[in-house]
Design an enzyme around this catalytic site. Structure first.
Site, PDB file in Angstrom:
ATOM      1  N   LYS A  19       0.534  -1.087   0.223  1.00 27.20           N
ATOM      2  CA  LYS A  19      -0.272  -0.138  -0.068  1.00 27.20           C
ATOM      3  C   LYS A  19       0.658   1.217  -0.223  1.00 27.20           C
ATOM      4  O   LYS A  19       2.505   1.047   0.231  1.00 27.20           O
ATOM      5  CB  LYS A  19      -1.155   0.110   1.005  1.00 27.20           C
ATOM      6  CG  LYS A  19      -1.615  -1.827   1.181  1.00 27.20           C
ATOM      7  CD  LYS A  19      -2.869  -0.656  -0.407  1.00 27.20           C
ATOM      8  CE  LYS A  19      -4.346  -1.487   0.571  1.00 27.20           C
ATOM      9  NZ  LYS A  19      -3.432  -3.038   0.275  1.00 27.20           N
ATOM     10  N   THR A  20       0.054   2.268  -0.170  1.00 26.76           N
ATOM     11  CA  THR A  20       0.624   3.221   0.014  1.00 26.76           C
ATOM     12  C   THR A  20       1.387   4.029   0.668  1.00 26.76           C
ATOM     13  O   THR A  20       2.922   4.494   0.186  1.00 26.76           O
ATOM     14  CB  THR A  20      -0.032   5.001  -0.856  1.00 26.76           C
ATOM     15  OG1 THR A  20      -0.591   4.205  -1.958  1.00 26.76           O
ATOM     16  CG2 THR A  20       0.166   5.931  -0.654  1.00 26.76           C
TER      17      THR A  20
END
Length: 398
Positions: free
Chosen positions: A200-201
């Site tokens: 994920k970011t």
């Protein structure tokens, strides 16, 4: 005079490009991680401790959320949010037919019934008109999902929720940094979630998640549910009740070791988002006119009032599986988002859906291919991926 022929030069294949890799950035963050880990070891509390509370406060400041509750995964965050927002056994929750399995399974695990609707024509979010068409007297909630690089059409979905008296919750697991009308994803209704899965970011070194909300009662209920029903921050201020089991709960707490990693990585989150944007724009520019690529993410702007934050670089392509195999043979990793739409998953067969019920979702599943996209990726890696995609379609039989 006899001469020895020169030795043939051996071909050295280029280094693989994995779909995701954070080894370089992990080294960059190691000093910060070690400092936070030292604090955890000195304190001796490894779960639901001071580092988790610090991460919650930092995330609240970064997102603008009134409350953040860190938990052990994005999936558990969804289950806890649905329960805390008032989902009752048998209540229907409208969800898109195109998403990760946890979007619908969390509804089931929270006691509800997922009701599928199709996605937008130019995007992957829940179509407001399709959502409105499946409302019944049993519908209690609508849960849009923000996927890949943009939010769902929240203005239209908020209106659907208002018109039908539904609670709006958001599967914003992928939506770190995404905002609409200045409001962070997950804060447009009763609450939302974040996932800290490594890719994920904002990714950790294992599973992790959080619930975002501006509703104090939702936050406190989540705190109780994720800690065996024991009191959250507010109840902990009252001696004699902080250890009481207020409601039946579960063990969904975040570990302080995970919080330590996320705190260190949070310091470069803005820079990481900016780097992802540069890479996404490079992909878009290279692939926009390639025959066989039906559309790059930047071809259609995000919904009005919202920004683009690239978590995944998702293409829709012809001969998707053959292209993925070609890239794999060249050492380039890809992912299919998602191989099977939710309404055709075997675990939801009892809901009675058939192929063709949600054509946009089914088309997305058949053509979507995600390319490597992460801050450690180099520009020449992007160019190599694009070169191979161009080569594949040039050589493809017409």
């Amino acid at each position: 005079m006899q001469t020895t022929p020169p030795k043939a030069l051996s071909h050295v294949p280029p280094a693989p490009i994995p779909f995701f890799d954070q080894s370089a950035s992990f080294q960059e963050h190691w000093e910060g991680i070690r400092k936070h880990l030292d604090d955890v070891l000195d304190n001796g509390k490894f779960s639901h401790g001071a580092k988790v509370a610090e991460l919650e406060d930092r995330l609240a400041a970064w997102t603008g959320a009134g409350h953040v509750v860190a938990v052990n995964s994005g999936t558990d965050a969804l289950i806890l949010l649905l329960r805390a927002a008032g989902l009752e056994p048998g209540d229907e929750v409208i969800v898109p037919a195109y998403s990760f399995i946890a979007t619908a399974s969390s509804v089931v695990l929270a006691g509800g019934v997922p009701v599928f609707a199709d996605i937008e024509e130019h995007g992957h979010g829940l179509d407001p008109r399709a959502a409105a068409a499946v409302v019944t007297p049993r519908t209690a909630m609508v849960m849009p999902v923000h996927l890949f690089d943009r939010m769902a059409a929240m203005r239209g979905l908020r209106e659907v929720a208002r018109r039908h008296g539904l609670t709006l919750v958001e599967d914003s697991a992928e939506a770190v940094g995404m905002r609409m009308d200045g409001v962070h994803a997950g804060l447009h209704g009763a609450g939302g979630v974040l996932s800290f899965f490594p890719a994920k970011t904002l990714g950790g070194i294992g599973d992790g998640g959080a619930v975002l909300t501006d509703d104090e009662s939702v936050a406190e209920t989540v705190r109780m549910l994720c800690h065996h029903g024991r009191g959250g921050r507010t109840l902990a201020n009252f001696p004699g009740i902080s250890n009481a089991t207020v409601v039946p709960g579960r063990n969904s707490k975040m570990d302080d070791v995970q919080a330590a990693v996320l705190l260190a990585k949070l310091t470069t989150l803005d820079a990481d988002i900016a780097r992802r944007a540069e890479l996404a724009e490079r992909y878009d520019a290279r692939l926009r006119e390639v025959p066989g690529v039906r559309g790059v993410p930047g071809a259609h702007p995000p919904p009005l009032g919202s920004n683009r934050v690239s978590y995944v670089q998702l293409l829709h392509v012809e001969d998707r599986d053959a292209l993925a195999a070609h890239l794999a043979a060249q050492g380039i990793g890809t992912e299919t988002y998602y191989p099977l739409p939710l309404h055709l998953q075997p675990c939801f067969a009892h809901l009675g859906h058939r192929r063709g019920d949600f054509p946009r979702a089914e088309a997305a599943c058949a053509t979507a291919l995600a390319l490597p996209l992460y801050p450690d990726l180099h520009d020449d890696h992007v160019d190599r991926v694009c070169d191979e995609i161009e080569r594949f379609y040039e050589r493809r039989p017409r």
